[in-house]
Write a protein that holds these residues in place. Structure first.
Motif, PDB file in Angstrom:
ATOM      1  N   VAL A  95     -28.883 -96.783 -43.680  1.00 24.33           N
ATOM      2  CA  VAL A  95     -28.772 -95.326 -43.625  1.00 24.33           C
ATOM      3  C   VAL A  95     -27.808 -94.840 -44.700  1.00 24.33           C
ATOM      4  O   VAL A  95     -26.722 -95.397 -44.875  1.00 24.33           O
ATOM      5  N   PHE A  96     -28.228 -93.798 -45.411  1.00 21.24           N
ATOM      6  CA  PHE A  96     -27.383 -93.108 -46.379  1.00 21.24           C
ATOM      7  C   PHE A  96     -27.093 -91.720 -45.798  1.00 21.24           C
ATOM      8  O   PHE A  96     -27.977 -90.874 -45.739  1.00 21.24           O
ATOM      9  N   LEU A  97     -25.873 -91.540 -45.339  1.00 23.27           N
ATOM     10  CA  LEU A  97     -25.461 -90.305 -44.684  1.00 23.27           C
ATOM     11  C   LEU A  97     -24.756 -89.403 -45.688  1.00 23.27           C
ATOM     12  O   LEU A  97     -23.732 -89.778 -46.269  1.00 23.27           O
ATOM     13  N   PHE A  98     -25.312 -88.228 -45.900  1.00 20.41           N
ATOM     14  CA  PHE A  98     -24.728 -87.219 -46.769  1.00 20.41           C
ATOM     15  C   PHE A  98     -24.294 -86.036 -45.923  1.00 20.41           C
ATOM     16  O   PHE A  98     -25.026 -85.590 -45.033  1.00 20.41           O
ATOM     17  N   ASN A  99     -23.104 -85.483 -46.201  1.00 24.57           N
ATOM     18  CA  ASN A  99     -22.695 -84.265 -45.518  1.00 24.57           C
ATOM     19  C   ASN A  99     -23.297 -83.048 -46.220  1.00 24.57           C
ATOM     20  O   ASN A  99     -24.051 -83.179 -47.193  1.00 24.57           O
ATOM     21  N   THR A 100     -22.993 -81.861 -45.734  1.00 26.09           N
ATOM     22  CA  THR A 100     -23.596 -80.662 -46.312  1.00 26.09           C
ATOM     23  C   THR A 100     -23.001 -80.291 -47.668  1.00 26.09           C
ATOM     24  O   THR A 100     -23.470 -79.366 -48.326  1.00 26.09           O
ATOM     25  N   LYS A 101     -21.972 -81.019 -48.098  1.00 28.95           N
ATOM     26  CA  LYS A 101     -21.475 -80.894 -49.477  1.00 28.95           C
ATOM     27  C   LYS A 101     -22.191 -81.871 -50.405  1.00 28.95           C
ATOM     28  O   LYS A 101     -21.841 -81.972 -51.591  1.00 28.95           O
ATOM     29  N   ASP A 102     -23.162 -82.587 -49.866  1.00 25.95           N
ATOM     30  CA  ASP A 102     -23.936 -83.595 -50.608  1.00 25.95           C
ATOM     31  C   ASP A 102     -23.068 -84.784 -51.035  1.00 25.95           C
ATOM     32  O   ASP A 102     -23.358 -85.450 -52.034  1.00 25.95           O
ATOM     33  N   GLU A 103     -22.037 -85.076 -50.265  1.00 25.00           N
ATOM     34  CA  GLU A 103     -21.211 -86.263 -50.495  1.00 25.00           C
ATOM     35  C   GLU A 103     -21.755 -87.411 -49.647  1.00 25.00           C
ATOM     36  O   GLU A 103     -22.175 -87.206 -48.500  1.00 25.00           O
ATOM     37  N   LEU A 104     -21.729 -88.612 -50.204  1.00 27.80           N
ATOM     38  CA  LEU A 104     -22.246 -89.798 -49.520  1.00 27.80           C
ATOM     39  C   LEU A 104     -21.126 -90.486 -48.744  1.00 27.80           C
ATOM     40  O   LEU A 104     -20.049 -90.754 -49.300  1.00 27.80           O
ATOM     41  N   LEU A 105     -21.392 -90.802 -47.475  1.00 24.92           N
ATOM     42  CA  LEU A 105     -20.432 -91.558 -46.680  1.00 24.92           C
ATOM     43  C   LEU A 105     -20.573 -93.046 -46.984  1.00 24.92           C
ATOM     44  O   LEU A 105     -21.642 -93.635 -46.824  1.00 24.92           O
ATOM     45  N   SER A 117     -24.204 -94.674 -33.780  1.00 23.25           N
ATOM     46  CA  SER A 117     -23.295 -94.388 -32.671  1.00 23.25           C
ATOM     47  C   SER A 117     -22.305 -95.530 -32.468  1.00 23.25           C
ATOM     48  O   SER A 117     -21.103 -95.305 -32.304  1.00 23.25           O
ATOM     49  N   PHE A 118     -22.802 -96.781 -32.510  1.00 21.09           N
ATOM     50  CA  PHE A 118     -21.957 -97.940 -32.242  1.00 21.09           C
ATOM     51  C   PHE A 118     -20.932 -98.187 -33.341  1.00 21.09           C
ATOM     52  O   PHE A 118     -19.762 -98.447 -33.072  1.00 21.09           O
ATOM     53  N   GLU A 119     -21.361 -98.110 -34.594  1.00 20.33           N
ATOM     54  CA  GLU A 119     -20.467 -98.424 -35.716  1.00 20.33           C
ATOM     55  C   GLU A 119     -19.562 -97.260 -36.080  1.00 20.33           C
ATOM     56  O   GLU A 119     -18.369 -97.440 -36.320  1.00 20.33           O
ATOM     57  N   LEU A 120     -20.146 -96.070 -36.168  1.00 15.98           N
ATOM     58  CA  LEU A 120     -19.420 -94.919 -36.704  1.00 15.98           C
ATOM     59  C   LEU A 120     -18.998 -93.921 -35.629  1.00 15.98           C
ATOM     60  O   LEU A 120     -18.318 -92.945 -35.931  1.00 15.98           O
ATOM     61  N   GLY A 121     -19.391 -94.166 -34.383  1.00 11.70           N
ATOM     62  CA  GLY A 121     -18.994 -93.274 -33.301  1.00 11.70           C
ATOM     63  C   GLY A 121     -19.647 -91.911 -33.357  1.00 11.70           C
ATOM     64  O   GLY A 121     -19.141 -90.950 -32.757  1.00 11.70           O
ATOM     65  N   ILE A 122     -20.760 -91.787 -34.052  1.00 16.04           N
ATOM     66  CA  ILE A 122     -21.444 -90.495 -34.139  1.00 16.04           C
ATOM     67  C   ILE A 122     -22.097 -90.202 -32.792  1.00 16.04           C
ATOM     68  O   ILE A 122     -22.872 -91.019 -32.279  1.00 16.04           O
ATOM     69  N   PRO A 123     -21.804 -89.060 -32.158  1.00 15.80           N
ATOM     70  CA  PRO A 123     -22.419 -88.733 -30.868  1.00 15.80           C
ATOM     71  C   PRO A 123     -23.950 -88.749 -30.965  1.00 15.80           C
ATOM     72  O   PRO A 123     -24.515 -88.316 -31.974  1.00 15.80           O
ATOM     73  N   ARG A 124     -24.590 -89.259 -29.939  1.00 16.65           N
ATOM     74  CA  ARG A 124     -26.046 -89.402 -29.963  1.00 16.65           C
ATOM     75  C   ARG A 124     -26.758 -88.070 -30.199  1.00 16.65           C
ATOM     76  O   ARG A 124     -27.813 -88.036 -30.826  1.00 16.65           O
ATOM     77  N   ASP A 163     -23.718 -82.650 -41.312  1.00 18.65           N
ATOM     78  CA  ASP A 163     -22.326 -82.908 -40.944  1.00 18.65           C
ATOM     79  C   ASP A 163     -22.297 -83.532 -39.555  1.00 18.65           C
ATOM     80  O   ASP A 163     -22.983 -83.066 -38.635  1.00 18.65           O
ATOM     81  N   VAL A 164     -21.511 -84.597 -39.403  1.00 17.22           N
ATOM     82  CA  VAL A 164     -21.414 -85.298 -38.119  1.00 17.22           C
ATOM     83  C   VAL A 164     -19.950 -85.585 -37.801  1.00 17.22           C
ATOM     84  O   VAL A 164     -19.081 -85.515 -38.666  1.00 17.22           O
ATOM     85  N   THR A 165     -19.709 -85.939 -36.556  1.00 18.95           N
ATOM     86  CA  THR A 165     -18.385 -86.350 -36.107  1.00 18.95           C
ATOM     87  C   THR A 165     -18.280 -87.862 -36.208  1.00 18.95           C
ATOM     88  O   THR A 165     -19.179 -88.578 -35.755  1.00 18.95           O
ATOM     89  N   LEU A 166     -17.192 -88.361 -36.780  1.00 18.63           N
ATOM     90  CA  LEU A 166     -17.005 -89.795 -36.977  1.00 18.63           C
ATOM     91  C   LEU A 166     -15.845 -90.320 -36.127  1.00 18.63           C
ATOM     92  O   LEU A 166     -14.806 -89.691 -36.033  1.00 18.63           O
ATOM     93  N   ASP A 167     -16.071 -91.494 -35.545  1.00 18.28           N
ATOM     94  CA  ASP A 167     -15.025 -92.212 -34.812  1.00 18.28           C
ATOM     95  C   ASP A 167     -15.322 -93.701 -34.981  1.00 18.28           C
ATOM     96  O   ASP A 167     -15.817 -94.360 -34.064  1.00 18.28           O
ATOM     97  N   PRO A 168     -15.023 -94.279 -36.161  1.00 14.79           N
ATOM     98  CA  PRO A 168     -15.461 -95.633 -36.488  1.00 14.79           C
ATOM     99  C   PRO A 168     -14.952 -96.699 -35.526  1.00 14.79           C
ATOM    100  O   PRO A 168     -13.816 -96.649 -35.046  1.00 14.79           O
TER     101      PRO A 168
END
Length: 238
Positions: A70-80, A126-133, A171-176
């Motif tokens: 997965v390539f996750l980009f925020n709304t600023k088009d930055e890559l996580l 969800s497991f790795e990055l803590g992103i809410p389902r 945009d997502v919430t992170l809790d690695p």
């Protein structure tokens, strides 16, 4: 004078060869019992094998199995980007794209090729990055393509995958999870090559291949990803 891309390829060729085998972490070792989905060269399911057997080199060979990235980009088009935990068995401390793992044979919905890879991706995000389902559902993932590659890693643990590539653009919430992830950060397109060239750690082989060959095009088309979708072919990297 070498171009930036040539310098990047040269630098990371040697970084990938310098991986040092580490003692097995109990949590990671337990995960080696998970069952990965074996596939043939056309991505047709042909059985299963443990995560251990799918990643350990035996006479220079590793079974071909299904994976996702997965390539996750925020709304600023930055890559996580994430740095893998130092306790990871394969490619510890390596920087890589946002999330990478495998659909599992024992989870029935994850054996459904494309939809199964999406379900597995949501589970691991969800497991790795803590992103809410509720912030990552299968329909949020944009399929891009599949790549096949093999890496001998550190000579003991490696990869041989058909890897489903997804983009998550929101945009997502992170809790690695510290058992999986050491560091996360967002990087803009204008700084990605400079950032990777100046890392003190290596990057994973699949991410290295994608950076060299595909990432720029995907990044340029974040607002119209249908232009870069490829449902027909599997990109082969030697």
């Amino acid at each position: 004078m070498k171009s930036l891309k040539q310098s990047f390829q040269f630098l990371h060729h040697f970084r990938l060869l310098s991986t040092v085998t580490q003692p097995l972490n109990p949590v990671q070792e337990a995960a080696l019992n998970e069952k990965c989905i074996l596939v043939d060269q056309n991505d047709k399911e042909c059985g299963y094998a443990s995560k251990r057997d799918c990643h350990k080199l035996v006479n220079g060979e590793i079974p071909l199995h299904r994976a996702f990235s997965v390539f996750l980009f925020n709304t600023k088009d930055e890559l996580l980007l994430q740095q893998r935990s130092s306790t990871k068995i394969t490619f510890p401390n390596h920087f890589t794209n946002s999330c990478c793992s495998h659909p599992l044979y024992d989870i029935i919905q994850e054996r459904d090729t494309l939809n199964g890879a999406k379900a597995a991706a949501c589970r691991r995000l969800s497991f790795e990055l803590g992103i809410p389902r509720e912030q990552c559902k299968p329909e949020d993932l944009q399929y891009i393509t599949r790549i096949r590659y093999m890496s001998e890693g550190d000579g003991t643990w490696g990869e041989h995958e058909i890897d489903y590539i997804f983009v998550l653009h929101k945009d997502v919430t992170l809790d690695p999870n510290p058992e999986e992830v050491k560091t996360v950060l967002y990087v803009p397109k204008t700084k990605i090559y400079n950032f990777l060239n100046n890392l003190k750690y290596p990057i994973t082989p699949w991410f290295n291949l994608i950076v060299q060959n595909e990432l720029s095009q995907w990044w340029e088309n974040l607002q119209s990803l249908e232009k870069v979708e490829d449902h027909q072919n599997i990109i082969h990297y030697n």
